[in-house]
Design an enzyme around this catalytic site. Structure first.
Site, PDB file in Angstrom:
ATOM      1  N   PRO A  30      29.950 -73.797  55.803  1.00  0.00           N
ATOM      2  CA  PRO A  30      30.268 -74.559  57.005  1.00  0.00           C
ATOM      3  C   PRO A  30      29.817 -76.008  56.895  1.00  0.00           C
ATOM      4  O   PRO A  30      28.857 -76.317  56.196  1.00  0.00           O
ATOM      5  CB  PRO A  30      29.449 -73.847  58.083  1.00  0.00           C
ATOM      6  CG  PRO A  30      28.304 -73.224  57.359  1.00  0.00           C
ATOM      7  CD  PRO A  30      28.767 -72.942  55.955  1.00  0.00           C
ATOM      8  N   ASP A  31      30.546 -76.889  57.559  1.00  0.00           N
ATOM      9  CA  ASP A  31      30.154 -78.287  57.648  1.00  0.00           C
ATOM     10  C   ASP A  31      29.363 -78.430  58.943  1.00  0.00           C
ATOM     11  O   ASP A  31      29.877 -78.151  60.016  1.00  0.00           O
ATOM     12  CB  ASP A  31      31.406 -79.176  57.657  1.00  0.00           C
ATOM     13  CG  ASP A  31      31.049 -80.654  57.780  1.00  0.00           C
ATOM     14  OD1 ASP A  31      29.834 -80.974  57.857  1.00  0.00           O
ATOM     15  OD2 ASP A  31      31.971 -81.469  57.818  1.00  0.00           O
ATOM     16  N   PHE A  32      28.098 -78.839  58.805  1.00  0.00           N
ATOM     17  CA  PHE A  32      27.247 -78.896  59.999  1.00  0.00           C
ATOM     18  C   PHE A  32      27.699 -79.967  60.990  1.00  0.00           C
ATOM     19  O   PHE A  32      27.219 -80.028  62.105  1.00  0.00           O
ATOM     20  CB  PHE A  32      25.775 -79.095  59.612  1.00  0.00           C
ATOM     21  CG  PHE A  32      25.473 -80.434  58.986  1.00  0.00           C
ATOM     22  CD1 PHE A  32      25.016 -81.478  59.778  1.00  0.00           C
ATOM     23  CD2 PHE A  32      25.662 -80.648  57.634  1.00  0.00           C
ATOM     24  CE1 PHE A  32      24.743 -82.715  59.210  1.00  0.00           C
ATOM     25  CE2 PHE A  32      25.394 -81.878  57.064  1.00  0.00           C
ATOM     26  CZ  PHE A  32      24.937 -82.921  57.854  1.00  0.00           C
ATOM     27  N   ARG A  33      28.647 -80.827  60.561  1.00  0.00           N
ATOM     28  CA  ARG A  33      29.155 -81.859  61.467  1.00  0.00           C
ATOM     29  C   ARG A  33      30.442 -81.447  62.177  1.00  0.00           C
ATOM     30  O   ARG A  33      30.982 -82.209  62.963  1.00  0.00           O
ATOM     31  CB  ARG A  33      29.417 -83.156  60.689  1.00  0.00           C
ATOM     32  CG  ARG A  33      28.145 -83.888  60.272  1.00  0.00           C
ATOM     33  CD  ARG A  33      28.456 -84.817  59.144  1.00  0.00           C
ATOM     34  NE  ARG A  33      29.076 -84.053  58.058  1.00  0.00           N
ATOM     35  CZ  ARG A  33      28.800 -84.246  56.769  1.00  0.00           C
ATOM     36  NH1 ARG A  33      27.966 -85.175  56.405  1.00  0.00           N
ATOM     37  NH2 ARG A  33      29.372 -83.504  55.848  1.00  0.00           N
ATOM     38  N   ASN A  73      26.583 -80.536  45.930  1.00  0.00           N
ATOM     39  CA  ASN A  73      26.445 -79.429  46.878  1.00  0.00           C
ATOM     40  C   ASN A  73      25.040 -78.844  46.841  1.00  0.00           C
ATOM     41  O   ASN A  73      24.396 -78.810  45.799  1.00  0.00           O
ATOM     42  CB  ASN A  73      27.473 -78.343  46.562  1.00  0.00           C
ATOM     43  CG  ASN A  73      28.889 -78.871  46.696  1.00  0.00           C
ATOM     44  OD1 ASN A  73      29.109 -79.872  47.387  1.00  0.00           O
ATOM     45  ND2 ASN A  73      29.833 -78.228  46.039  1.00  0.00           N
ATOM     46  N   ASP A 130      24.534 -75.721  48.187  1.00  0.00           N
ATOM     47  CA  ASP A 130      24.686 -74.296  48.487  1.00  0.00           C
ATOM     48  C   ASP A 130      24.296 -73.397  47.319  1.00  0.00           C
ATOM     49  O   ASP A 130      24.237 -72.177  47.461  1.00  0.00           O
ATOM     50  CB  ASP A 130      26.133 -74.006  48.922  1.00  0.00           C
ATOM     51  CG  ASP A 130      27.146 -74.602  47.958  1.00  0.00           C
ATOM     52  OD1 ASP A 130      27.033 -74.353  46.742  1.00  0.00           O
ATOM     53  OD2 ASP A 130      28.055 -75.324  48.417  1.00  0.00           O
ATOM     54  N   HIS A 132      21.771 -83.552  44.840  1.00  0.00           N
ATOM     55  CA  HIS A 132      21.187 -83.650  46.175  1.00  0.00           C
ATOM     56  C   HIS A 132      20.201 -82.512  46.459  1.00  0.00           C
ATOM     57  O   HIS A 132      19.887 -82.229  47.610  1.00  0.00           O
ATOM     58  CB  HIS A 132      22.285 -83.743  47.229  1.00  0.00           C
ATOM     59  CG  HIS A 132      23.096 -85.005  47.085  1.00  0.00           C
ATOM     60  ND1 HIS A 132      24.330 -85.183  47.656  1.00  0.00           N
ATOM     61  CD2 HIS A 132      22.834 -86.154  46.412  1.00  0.00           C
ATOM     62  CE1 HIS A 132      24.785 -86.391  47.337  1.00  0.00           C
ATOM     63  NE2 HIS A 132      23.906 -86.992  46.578  1.00  0.00           N
TER      64      HIS A 132
END
Ligand SMILES: [Zn+2]
Length: 340
Positions: free
Chosen positions: A96-99, A170, A172, A189
């Site tokens: 999911p994109d938290f935005r 990513n 994840d 990241h």
């Protein structure tokens, strides 16, 4: 041999010096967004009209095609692939994109009244209130999501000895789940597989705090009780040391693949230009981005649209369709066995 030994030794000491140079350079490399600095990108239609990046670069070089790249790899003329990957390779896994309003994660985060979504990656906000970040951590902790076709494609590249390095933005961890060994990876990241105490700086396996994270408890250091932070790179923080492998990886690469990234986050994005100008660059992405948009070269190939379809197209050209199916089946069975 005396001469070559001394050369080797000087190379080794140069390599060590590189570490300290990198240390000095680190502060330049904290992730930041390009603001208004992006060159104007021409639409694909406009490029068609002006003939840019289509019939060649005007210097007589024929425009490279995906078929050409596949042949170069098949003939082993290209066998040191560097891959840059972004969120687009994980979207098909359901990350999911938290935005994005509407996702469960977004509504879970809403309850915390975060001033703006990116605040969950700001260190000052983290100390003020670590709960939103751990809500995200709970979602992305290894085990919740599974790799998809794109991840297994990268795994296949590794199995075939073609992958020099995979640079991913990513967090994840799906590259690891897909079986790509950590030494082939640069998680630019950061990662949830390790965590560090924000007080005493002791490092821990992320697994040590799984219980806490899943139970919505804020993890604390078993030694000093300091706040534990998974090794995700926050805004303004230095990138992982491994990121500096790019200093040797990119000049050494003989083909670059850029998959599922908008090339907007620096310094990651600038790596697209760090390869030698003569090597093929392949973009598999929804849109034309980065140098593919503003300065296309005759040896740039862009596959626009759905990322998985793009990867599938390349797999087919390479004749790897069956191997991919077998790999995915084998790995899926392994993950099923783990879950049961
Ligand atoms: Zn501690």
């Amino acid at each position: 041999t005396v001469v070559s030994w001394s050369r080797l030794l000087s190379f080794v000491s140069a390599w060590r010096n590189l570490e300290s140079i990198c240390y000095l350079l680190r502060f330049l490399s904290a992730p930041r967004r390009i603001q208004g600095a992006r060159p104007v990108s021409l639409s694909t239609a406009a490029m068609g009209i002006f003939g840019i990046g289509r019939g060649g670069d005007g210097s007589g070089n024929r425009k490279l095609t995906l078929q050409d790249v596949a042949e170069l790899i098949q003939k082993k003329e290209c066998h040191r692939m560097v891959v840059m990957a972004g969120a687009g390779i994980s979207t098909p896994s359901g990350i999911p994109d938290f935005r994005s309003p509407g996702s469960g994660l977004y509504s879970n985060l809403q309850q915390y009244n975060i001033p703006y979504p990116e605040a969950i990656f700001e260190i000052a906000y983290f100390f003020h209130n670590p709960k939103p970040f751990f809500t995200l951590a709970k979602e992305l902790y290894p085990g919740n999501y599974r790799p998809n076709y794109s991840h297994y494609f990268l795994r296949l590249l590794h199995d075939k000895g073609l992958l020099l390095r995979l640079y991913t933005q990513n967090i994840d961890g799906l590259e690891r789940v897909a079986g790509i060994p950590p030494d082939k990876l640069v998680e630019a990241h950061g990662t949830f597989t390790t965590a560090t105490c924000t007080t005493c700086r002791r490092s821990y396996p992320g697994e040590d705090f799984r219980g806490d994270v899943m139970a919505d408890k804020i993890p604390h250091c078993p030694v000093c009780t300091g706040l534990i932070k998974p090794d995700i790179v926050f805004f303004g923080e230095e990138l992982p040391h491994r990121f500096f492998l790019h200093v040797t990886d990119f000049p050494m690469a003989d083909v670059l693949f850029i998959i599922g990234t908008s090339l907007e986050v620096q310094p990651f994005a600038s790596l697209a230009d760090a390869v030698r100008s003569s090597i093929p660059r392949v973009l598999i992405n929804r849109d034309l981005v980065g140098p593919f948009a503003y300065q296309p070269q005759y040896n740039d190939v862009a596959l626009l649209g759905d990322v998985i379809s793009g990867v599938e197209k390349f797999v087919e050209l390479m004749g790897w369709k069956k191997e991919m199916q077998e790999l995915i089946q084998r790995e899926t069975e392994k993950l099923d066995a783990k879950d049961n």
